[in-house]
Design an enzyme around this catalytic site. Structure first.
Site, PDB file in Angstrom:
ATOM      1  N   LEU A  40       1.121  -1.462  -0.333  1.00 57.50           N
ATOM      2  CA  LEU A  40       0.029   0.256  -0.119  1.00 57.50           C
ATOM      3  C   LEU A  40       0.741   1.143   0.334  1.00 57.50           C
ATOM      4  O   LEU A  40       2.194   0.880   0.691  1.00 57.50           O
ATOM      5  CB  LEU A  40      -1.227  -0.453   1.052  1.00 57.50           C
ATOM      6  CG  LEU A  40      -1.897   1.624   1.236  1.00 57.50           C
ATOM      7  CD1 LEU A  40      -2.472   1.499   1.101  1.00 57.50           C
ATOM      8  CD2 LEU A  40      -1.235   0.842   2.658  1.00 57.50           C
ATOM      9  N   ASP A 234      15.555   6.187  13.454  1.00 57.58           N
ATOM     10  CA  ASP A 234      13.913   5.710  11.886  1.00 57.58           C
ATOM     11  C   ASP A 234      13.090   7.255  12.437  1.00 57.58           C
ATOM     12  O   ASP A 234      12.477   6.000  13.919  1.00 57.58           O
ATOM     13  CB  ASP A 234      14.413   4.572  11.856  1.00 57.58           C
ATOM     14  CG  ASP A 234      13.414   4.315  10.543  1.00 57.58           C
ATOM     15  OD1 ASP A 234      12.868   5.048   9.814  1.00 57.58           O
ATOM     16  OD2 ASP A 234      13.482   3.017  10.153  1.00 57.58           O
ATOM     17  N   ASP A 277      10.829  -1.266   7.836  1.00 61.62           N
ATOM     18  CA  ASP A 277      12.196  -2.640   8.293  1.00 61.62           C
ATOM     19  C   ASP A 277      12.904  -3.114   7.222  1.00 61.62           C
ATOM     20  O   ASP A 277      13.837  -3.425   6.405  1.00 61.62           O
ATOM     21  CB  ASP A 277      12.743  -2.604   9.909  1.00 61.62           C
ATOM     22  CG  ASP A 277      12.867  -2.037  10.342  1.00 61.62           C
ATOM     23  OD1 ASP A 277      13.724  -0.278   9.983  1.00 61.62           O
ATOM     24  OD2 ASP A 277      12.908  -2.608  11.944  1.00 61.62           O
ATOM     25  N   ASP A 290      19.377  -6.944   9.788  1.00 65.43           N
ATOM     26  CA  ASP A 290      19.613  -6.545   8.146  1.00 65.43           C
ATOM     27  C   ASP A 290      18.773  -6.780   7.487  1.00 65.43           C
ATOM     28  O   ASP A 290      19.090  -8.732   6.717  1.00 65.43           O
ATOM     29  CB  ASP A 290      21.507  -6.986   8.034  1.00 65.43           C
ATOM     30  CG  ASP A 290      22.158  -6.902   6.128  1.00 65.43           C
ATOM     31  OD1 ASP A 290      21.163  -6.098   5.977  1.00 65.43           O
ATOM     32  OD2 ASP A 290      22.850  -7.101   5.994  1.00 65.43           O
TER      33      ASP A 290
END
Length: 307
Positions: A40, A234, A277, A290
């Site tokens: 979305l 973030d 993420d 990661d």
């Protein structure tokens, strides 16, 4: 359902292959091309920003053939699925491959499942990343606050549809249909349940269980996270920690619940990653896990499975 009427050249313009990168090895060299399907309010590249930040290039450097796709940023999963199917057809024509490995993030879960259901012969695997198999309580809250037929609903629909049109324009695919109410319906828990009845492949028969790993010759996989604040720097962390309140303490990534993300063979459902993420956003700031490595490892998993 009629497919969107794109000309061949216009459609090809919506499909992005990762820029050529000299392969360092063949660790991720799958038999079939990897096709990435956004969620979305998603894009392929918009205003110079890649949705799958750093992921296609890394996969290609390890031998994979990777294509990013662009469907309506805001619309129902069925409409987006039809758009994705047409782009899969183009990728198959361009590459000469007989099948593709589909990877869908968030609502891309439903788009890729749609393609696999209506054209299983063209799909080797479907992988859901933070996918909306069971919908989202966040969508439920919005739908409850803006019921159909109300002024609030009209405002929400106009704002979300308008935002989708802007994203489509910035990504160079202006003109794609945008429908806020349709996407809201797709992503509620009831909307997802309805979608699952029509497209049940890979859906767990019991809550928090695993689904069939292969249906009609198509392999199904999924992975997701259960964190919201993962790096502290973030800017999306704070927003996702607020939306996480909709889950009332059950494990979630800020937008999708852990159990609601399960599809097919569940690789893992509790990575220390939030919803953004898992596509390596915001610009690769993802904490200690990661996400790029997860895609690389999964490509090797597909390779070893002969896919």
């Amino acid at each position: 359902m009629n497919r969107p009427l794109f000309g061949a050249m216009a459609l090809a313009a919506l499909i992005g292959a990762a820029a050529p990168v000299a392969a360092a090895d063949t660790y991720a060299a799958t038999k079939y091309p990897i096709v990435l399907a956004h969620g979305l309010l998603g894009w392929d590249t918009a205003a110079g920003i890649d949705y799958w930040y750093g992921i296609p290039g890394d996969l290609q450097s390890h031998g994979a053939k990777v294509y990013t796709t662009k469907v309506s940023a805001v619309n129902s999963s069925e409409v987006r699925g039809e758009q994705l199917l047409q782009q899969v057809d183009t990728i198959l024509a361009i590459t000469g491959a007989s099948k593709v490995n589909l990877v869908g993030h968030s609502q891309g879960n439903q788009s890729t499942r749609y393609v696999a259901a209506v054209a299983p012969g063209k799909v080797a695997s479907v992988t859901s990343v933070s996918g909306t198999t069971g919908g989202s309580p966040v969508a439920d809250l919005i739908a409850g606050a803006a019921p159909a037929g109300t002024f609030t609903n009209a405002v929400v629909n106009a704002v979300v549809s308008g935002l989708g049109s802007i994203i489509d324009l910035l990504s160079g695919s202006g003109g794609l249909p945008s429908d806020g109410n349709a996407v809201l319906t797709s992503l509620t828990t009831q909307g997802a349940a309805n979608f699952n009845k029509n497209f049940p492949a890979g859906v767990p028969p019991t809550r928090c269980g695993q689904g069939a790993s292969m249906v009609n010759g198509v392999r199904y996989y999924s992975w997701s996270g259960t964190s919201q604040i993962t790096s502290g720097i973030d800017p999306s962390d704070s927003a996702l920690s607020l939306t996480a309140l909709a889950f009332k303490g059950t494990p979630n990534d800020g937008l999708v619940g852990q159990c609601d993300s399960y599809l097919g063979a569940v690789i893992r459902g509790d990575y220390a990653l939030n919803h953004l993420d898992t596509i390596n956003q915001f610009f690769g700031v993802a904490g200690f896990t990661d996400p790029v490595a997860l895609y690389r490892q999964h490509a090797n998993r597909l390779k070893l499975a002969g896919l």
